[in-house]
Motif scaffolding. Sequence first.
Motif, PDB file in Angstrom:
ATOM      1  N   LYS A 277      29.580  13.186  -8.557  1.00 53.23           N
ATOM      2  CA  LYS A 277      30.459  13.379  -9.705  1.00 53.23           C
ATOM      3  C   LYS A 277      30.100  14.683 -10.394  1.00 53.23           C
ATOM      4  CE  LYS A 277      31.280   8.476 -10.593  1.00 53.23           C
ATOM      5  NZ  LYS A 277      31.191   7.360 -11.571  1.00 53.23           N
ATOM      6  N   LEU A 278      31.017  15.648 -10.335  1.00 51.90           N
ATOM      7  CA  LEU A 278      30.788  16.926 -10.981  1.00 51.90           C
ATOM      8  C   LEU A 278      30.930  16.801 -12.493  1.00 51.90           C
ATOM      9  CD1 LEU A 278      32.728  19.237  -8.489  1.00 51.90           C
ATOM     10  CD2 LEU A 278      30.300  18.637  -8.490  1.00 51.90           C
ATOM     11  N   PHE A 279      32.026  16.211 -12.925  1.00 49.92           N
ATOM     12  CA  PHE A 279      32.254  15.921 -14.342  1.00 49.92           C
ATOM     13  C   PHE A 279      32.727  14.480 -14.434  1.00 49.92           C
ATOM     14  CE2 PHE A 279      32.643  20.525 -14.256  1.00 49.92           C
ATOM     15  CZ  PHE A 279      31.906  20.897 -15.372  1.00 49.92           C
ATOM     16  N   GLN A 280      31.982  13.661 -15.169  1.00 52.89           N
ATOM     17  CA  GLN A 280      32.342  12.251 -15.263  1.00 52.89           C
ATOM     18  C   GLN A 280      33.634  12.054 -16.034  1.00 52.89           C
ATOM     19  OE1 GLN A 280      28.914  10.351 -16.939  1.00 52.89           O
ATOM     20  NE2 GLN A 280      27.624  10.751 -15.163  1.00 52.89           N
ATOM     21  N   ASN A 281      33.868  12.893 -17.046  1.00 51.19           N
ATOM     22  CA  ASN A 281      35.114  12.765 -17.791  1.00 51.19           C
ATOM     23  C   ASN A 281      35.326  14.012 -18.634  1.00 51.19           C
ATOM     24  OD1 ASN A 281      37.450  11.693 -18.928  1.00 51.19           O
ATOM     25  ND2 ASN A 281      36.333  10.767 -20.634  1.00 51.19           N
ATOM     26  N   ILE A 282      36.512  14.577 -18.532  1.00 49.46           N
ATOM     27  CA  ILE A 282      36.958  15.647 -19.424  1.00 49.46           C
ATOM     28  C   ILE A 282      38.256  15.169 -20.047  1.00 49.46           C
ATOM     29  CG2 ILE A 282      37.721  18.023 -19.621  1.00 49.46           C
ATOM     30  CD1 ILE A 282      35.971  18.739 -17.294  1.00 49.46           C
ATOM     31  N   ALA A 283      38.232  14.951 -21.356  1.00 52.74           N
ATOM     32  CA  ALA A 283      39.378  14.374 -22.043  1.00 52.74           C
ATOM     33  C   ALA A 283      39.955  15.365 -23.043  1.00 52.74           C
ATOM     34  CB  ALA A 283      38.976  13.088 -22.756  1.00 52.74           C
ATOM     35  N   VAL A 284      41.296  15.393 -23.111  1.00 53.95           N
ATOM     36  CA  VAL A 284      42.034  16.226 -24.058  1.00 53.95           C
ATOM     37  C   VAL A 284      42.989  15.304 -24.812  1.00 53.95           C
ATOM     38  CG1 VAL A 284      43.563  18.201 -24.359  1.00 53.95           C
ATOM     39  CG2 VAL A 284      41.895  18.195 -22.494  1.00 53.95           C
ATOM     40  N   SER A 285      42.993  15.389 -26.137  1.00 53.91           N
ATOM     41  CA  SER A 285      43.853  14.511 -26.920  1.00 53.91           C
ATOM     42  C   SER A 285      44.363  15.230 -28.152  1.00 53.91           C
ATOM     43  CB  SER A 285      43.103  13.240 -27.336  1.00 53.91           C
ATOM     44  OG  SER A 285      41.997  13.561 -28.156  1.00 53.91           O
ATOM     45  N   GLY A 286      45.496  14.767 -28.669  1.00 56.00           N
ATOM     46  CA  GLY A 286      46.113  15.327 -29.867  1.00 56.00           C
ATOM     47  C   GLY A 286      47.380  14.558 -30.193  1.00 56.00           C
ATOM     48  N   ARG A 287      48.128  15.046 -31.215  1.00 56.87           N
ATOM     49  CA  ARG A 287      49.355  14.374 -31.609  1.00 56.87           C
ATOM     50  C   ARG A 287      50.343  15.381 -32.174  1.00 56.87           C
ATOM     51  NH1 ARG A 287      49.462  12.528 -37.039  1.00 56.87           N
ATOM     52  NH2 ARG A 287      50.502  10.608 -36.369  1.00 56.87           N
ATOM     53  N   TYR A 288      51.607  14.963 -32.174  1.00 52.50           N
ATOM     54  CA  TYR A 288      52.686  15.778 -32.728  1.00 52.50           C
ATOM     55  C   TYR A 288      53.498  14.886 -33.657  1.00 52.50           C
ATOM     56  CZ  TYR A 288      56.788  18.781 -33.055  1.00 52.50           C
ATOM     57  OH  TYR A 288      57.819  19.573 -33.524  1.00 52.50           O
ATOM     58  N   ASP A 289      53.593  15.298 -34.940  1.00 50.47           N
ATOM     59  CA  ASP A 289      54.282  14.518 -35.959  1.00 50.47           C
ATOM     60  C   ASP A 289      55.774  14.842 -35.909  1.00 50.47           C
ATOM     61  OD1 ASP A 289      55.155  13.154 -38.186  1.00 50.47           O
ATOM     62  OD2 ASP A 289      53.383  13.654 -39.375  1.00 50.47           O
ATOM     63  N   LEU A 290      56.562  13.862 -35.475  1.00 51.48           N
ATOM     64  CA  LEU A 290      58.013  14.081 -35.340  1.00 51.48           C
ATOM     65  C   LEU A 290      58.724  14.060 -36.681  1.00 51.48           C
ATOM     66  CD1 LEU A 290      58.566  11.725 -32.269  1.00 51.48           C
ATOM     67  CD2 LEU A 290      58.423  14.225 -32.245  1.00 51.48           C
ATOM     68  N   ALA A 291      58.119  13.488 -37.707  1.00 49.44           N
ATOM     69  CA  ALA A 291      58.787  13.366 -38.997  1.00 49.44           C
ATOM     70  C   ALA A 291      58.395  14.463 -39.970  1.00 49.44           C
ATOM     71  CB  ALA A 291      58.462  12.006 -39.613  1.00 49.44           C
ATOM     72  N   ALA A 292      57.336  15.224 -39.703  1.00 50.12           N
ATOM     73  CA  ALA A 292      56.869  16.251 -40.628  1.00 50.12           C
ATOM     74  C   ALA A 292      57.735  17.485 -40.527  1.00 50.12           C
ATOM     75  CB  ALA A 292      55.405  16.589 -40.345  1.00 50.12           C
ATOM     76  N   ASP A 293      57.845  18.229 -41.641  1.00 53.92           N
ATOM     77  CA  ASP A 293      58.615  19.472 -41.644  1.00 53.92           C
ATOM     78  C   ASP A 293      57.734  20.689 -41.447  1.00 53.92           C
ATOM     79  OD1 ASP A 293      57.265  19.361 -43.995  1.00 53.92           O
ATOM     80  OD2 ASP A 293      59.021  19.526 -45.301  1.00 53.92           O
ATOM     81  N   SER A 294      56.391  20.486 -41.383  1.00 51.31           N
ATOM     82  CA  SER A 294      55.462  21.588 -41.133  1.00 51.31           C
ATOM     83  C   SER A 294      54.180  21.021 -40.556  1.00 51.31           C
ATOM     84  CB  SER A 294      55.164  22.366 -42.426  1.00 51.31           C
ATOM     85  OG  SER A 294      54.539  21.528 -43.377  1.00 51.31           O
ATOM     86  N   LEU A 295      53.414  21.903 -39.934  1.00 55.58           N
ATOM     87  CA  LEU A 295      52.121  21.509 -39.349  1.00 55.58           C
ATOM     88  C   LEU A 295      52.268  20.259 -38.489  1.00 55.58           C
ATOM     89  CD1 LEU A 295      49.826  22.035 -42.478  1.00 55.58           C
ATOM     90  CD2 LEU A 295      50.124  23.589 -40.561  1.00 55.58           C
ATOM     91  N   GLN A 296      53.272  20.290 -37.580  1.00 60.91           N
ATOM     92  CA  GLN A 296      53.508  19.104 -36.741  1.00 60.91           C
ATOM     93  C   GLN A 296      52.385  18.863 -35.747  1.00 60.91           C
ATOM     94  OE1 GLN A 296      55.727  21.577 -37.134  1.00 60.91           O
ATOM     95  NE2 GLN A 296      57.742  20.771 -37.703  1.00 60.91           N
ATOM     96  N   TRP A 297      51.770  19.941 -35.233  1.00 52.30           N
ATOM     97  CA  TRP A 297      50.723  19.778 -34.220  1.00 52.30           C
ATOM     98  C   TRP A 297      49.379  19.502 -34.886  1.00 52.30           C
ATOM     99  CZ3 TRP A 297      51.986  19.227 -29.303  1.00 52.30           C
ATOM    100  CH2 TRP A 297      53.183  19.767 -28.836  1.00 52.30           C
ATOM    101  N   SER A 298      48.676  18.555 -34.366  1.00 54.88           N
ATOM    102  CA  SER A 298      47.335  18.260 -34.869  1.00 54.88           C
ATOM    103  C   SER A 298      46.304  19.136 -34.158  1.00 54.88           C
ATOM    104  CB  SER A 298      46.990  16.781 -34.634  1.00 54.88           C
ATOM    105  OG  SER A 298      46.799  16.539 -33.249  1.00 54.88           O
ATOM    106  N   VAL A 299      45.076  19.042 -34.615  1.00 57.05           N
ATOM    107  CA  VAL A 299      43.970  19.717 -33.929  1.00 57.05           C
ATOM    108  C   VAL A 299      43.778  19.076 -32.556  1.00 57.05           C
ATOM    109  CG1 VAL A 299      41.495  20.188 -34.004  1.00 57.05           C
ATOM    110  CG2 VAL A 299      42.853  20.343 -36.098  1.00 57.05           C
TER     111      VAL A 299
END
Length: 913
Positions: free
Chosen positions: A661-683
């Motif tokens: 096993k070279l890398f056991q786990n590489i995870a990428v996560s985030g969210r997008y707010d469909l109801a917001a009028d600004s800053l829809q993308w999270s960190v």
Amino acid sequence: MHLRPVAILAVLLLFSLCAGAQVDSSAVEANFSGNTAQYQISPDSLTAPVDYQSRDSMEVDLANQRIHLYGAARVNYESISLQAEHIVLDYGTNLVTAEPYPDTSGVLVGDPQFSDGGQEFTAKNIKYNFKSKKGIVTETVTTQDDVYVRGGKSKFVSGAVQTNDSTRSDVIYTEGAIFTSCSAEHPHFGVRTQKAKVVPNKLAIIGPSNLEIMGVPTPFWLPFGFFPLKSGRSTGLLFPSDYQYSQQWGFGFQGIGWFFPIGEHVNLQVTSDIYLNGTFTLNAASSYRKRYKYSGNFDFSYRRLVEKTSVAENYQDVNNQGFSFGWRHRQDPRAHPTFTFGGSINFQTNQVNQRYLNSYEAASTNVIRSSMNITKSFPALKSTLTAGITHSQNNQTGVINVNFPDARFQTQTIYPLRNLPGSQRAWYKKLSFRYVSELRSEFSGIDTDSTSFFSQQTLDDVRYGFTHRVNTALSLNVLRYFNVSPNASYSETYYGKTLEYFLDESTLETEDIIDENGNPAVDTTSFATIDSRLNPGLAGFRSFNAGVSVSTQLFGTVRLGGRGLFGLKGLRHVMKPSVSIGYVPSYLDARDFISGQPYFIRDNRIDPDRGNPNNFRSPFAGQIFSAPSRSEGNFAASYSISNLFEAKVWNRKDSTDNIVKLFQNIAVSGRYDLAADSLQWSVIRVSGSTSFFKGLTQVNLRASLDPYIAVFDEAQGGAVRLDRTTLREDGVPFQLTNFSGTISTNLTVAKIRQLFQGAEEEYVEDVAEERRQQREEANTLFEETDILSLFEKFSIRHTYNYSLDREVAVVAGQRDTLRFNTVANSIELRGALQLTENWSVNIGQIGYDFTSKRITYPYLSFARDLHCWEMRFSWAPQRNTYQFTIAVKPGTFDFLEVPVNQNRYDGRNLFGT
């Protein structure tokens, strides 16, 4: 004609010789044996048959009326059994004499052994009369548990003492006896007495005695004494385990007390440590056990520590007192199929363990936790009820939190439509739900020198509540490769107390001034602030959310032919993407329909003049089940991608392929707010982990990526995100805000061997059996085959934790900076070193913190085995404490010791702190 009993025995022995003696299969190589039961004997003869046997030969001396038995000789009469290498039966005087006999090399072997109804002793010579049941013995040895009683010339009386209605005990009156726990023929120590009365397996009473070491009498005398020789538990005095002198506490002794057996299954031990200056501790410890049911133990300690202040403070007495309590209970898995009770409780006040104990575990424990639970399962209802108490105590801040009662009822995942007619693959049969309810009360307080936890204020500030929720979900397989899971959840939470917000007028400060027109005026220097208090009254809130998630798996492989490239035969990448859409309604204007309590209150309703209308406070804030969501409704999409990278490597040793096993786990996560009028993308959160050198080193990495730029806001005193993307401003899709990692290496000799010898990792199926084998290996003295074997029980652990943080520029136009910080960098060593069979060194803990540049609580000790004695030395230099003892090994005589030690209070005063 009347014959003496032993004469009859002699005639029978002669008859058995002429007729051919029968062999007793129960004896060891018994070539001569017989029994008197088949012959008629005179009224004054022995009242029971006599069994006899010998291995080598039997000689009859008619002139002297004696019979000699040679080689593993044995005579049995009623409950009496006599064994020796040489036994002489004198049927003229009813005497039997037993003694050792020289073997072919001239060495005396086969010391006599006498047994009467379970009471046993050995001696060099025994003369015994069957009729009077009296005898003379020399050099007797009686053992019971770890006590050896070695006597000189002794008088022996069989059945002289009435023990109970049906049992009589033997008595030995001896001269020059020594009582010891040393098994050597010439004991290294013991209590020497000139007169003693010994009831084997019962009791020994001695007259004037003194302590003898290595055959040399010492001036330590006892006017009288007694030694219990009875097996099992009995009430008795516990001698002090340690005598010492402290500059702070004066003369004292530790561990004096009493032992109480309570019933068949419970033991209680009460001890005390007492010093002349007033310092003392009171300890109680109990253990209990019932086979196939339960087992456990508890301990209680009250400590009152008196120390003097420095010279500048005129040597004033300072009292530190507190108590500690511990209880551990375990129920046997076989006791009940659906009911269990167990856990552990650990509690202390005023940090008494850290103040008094010097072990690394006591000194380094920052948080004490407890959990004691009752669990009842209901198989018919597919549910479980758990109730109990939990506790946490921070030794740094002194904050104590106790949750009681703490109850939880939950069901398993239930499929209500599974039993309906139709195909088992029908979508509606995959519908599931689960119900969970919780009841909890929380008591909080501060543990200080004057503990405030046990006060009325703790009862006034108690928080309690109840919550229950139901979750439902459905798992569908769409287009073969996609798992679609709709879900919904509804919960209700009720509290017995809520926060009431008010303006604290005590923080309002004014001063009299003269205005610009010369008139007197009042200037406000500090305005009233918003504060809160807990008010009783039932209030609650409800929450609901729903969503749907879609997940799948993608595989990618690269194959290299033959033996591959430098042994690399292929690569494999497994990617598991998942997308979910969720909805949560707005609760900003919601109210509790029971109490009318609003979920949120705007600041301008509390402070109409200065309150911020965009700032909200909840009456449910800070509660044990949290507060409702403060967002104005939420309709967002979340995503996550996990990745696994593996390689197939050809093994030259056995010509097989290994998966790495070279890398056991590489995870990428985030969210997008469909109801917001600004800053829809999270960190965007990125994390990964892997290991190197067959698990010797573990690496964990974490990163935060922000698709929006951030600037410094003076009003908030920190960075704020702007609705301007980094792609538009800087031409990059996102910027790094934080990158952190932990590198941990745990090095042992076993892992080093595994690394260089190519040993494969074992798959453990039976965890309990694996742990048992590890304990056996740890207790077994290893065979030293190389230099590494000396360090078999050592471990070295190195931990390096770092972070790379983006610092936003304070002045506009300047570039942001990335600052590297070392959060933790430490190395520690633990282990035991067996230098020889009798010398051992133990390193309980020693390490170095490279961040703070200091040694982290070294704790060292060594021990020397002196047969029945042991010499020990332990040293904790960070507390400037040490302990040196030469003492008898643990057992009946372990109160014999020579202690030299220094406690942490004396050690602290040496440096004036």
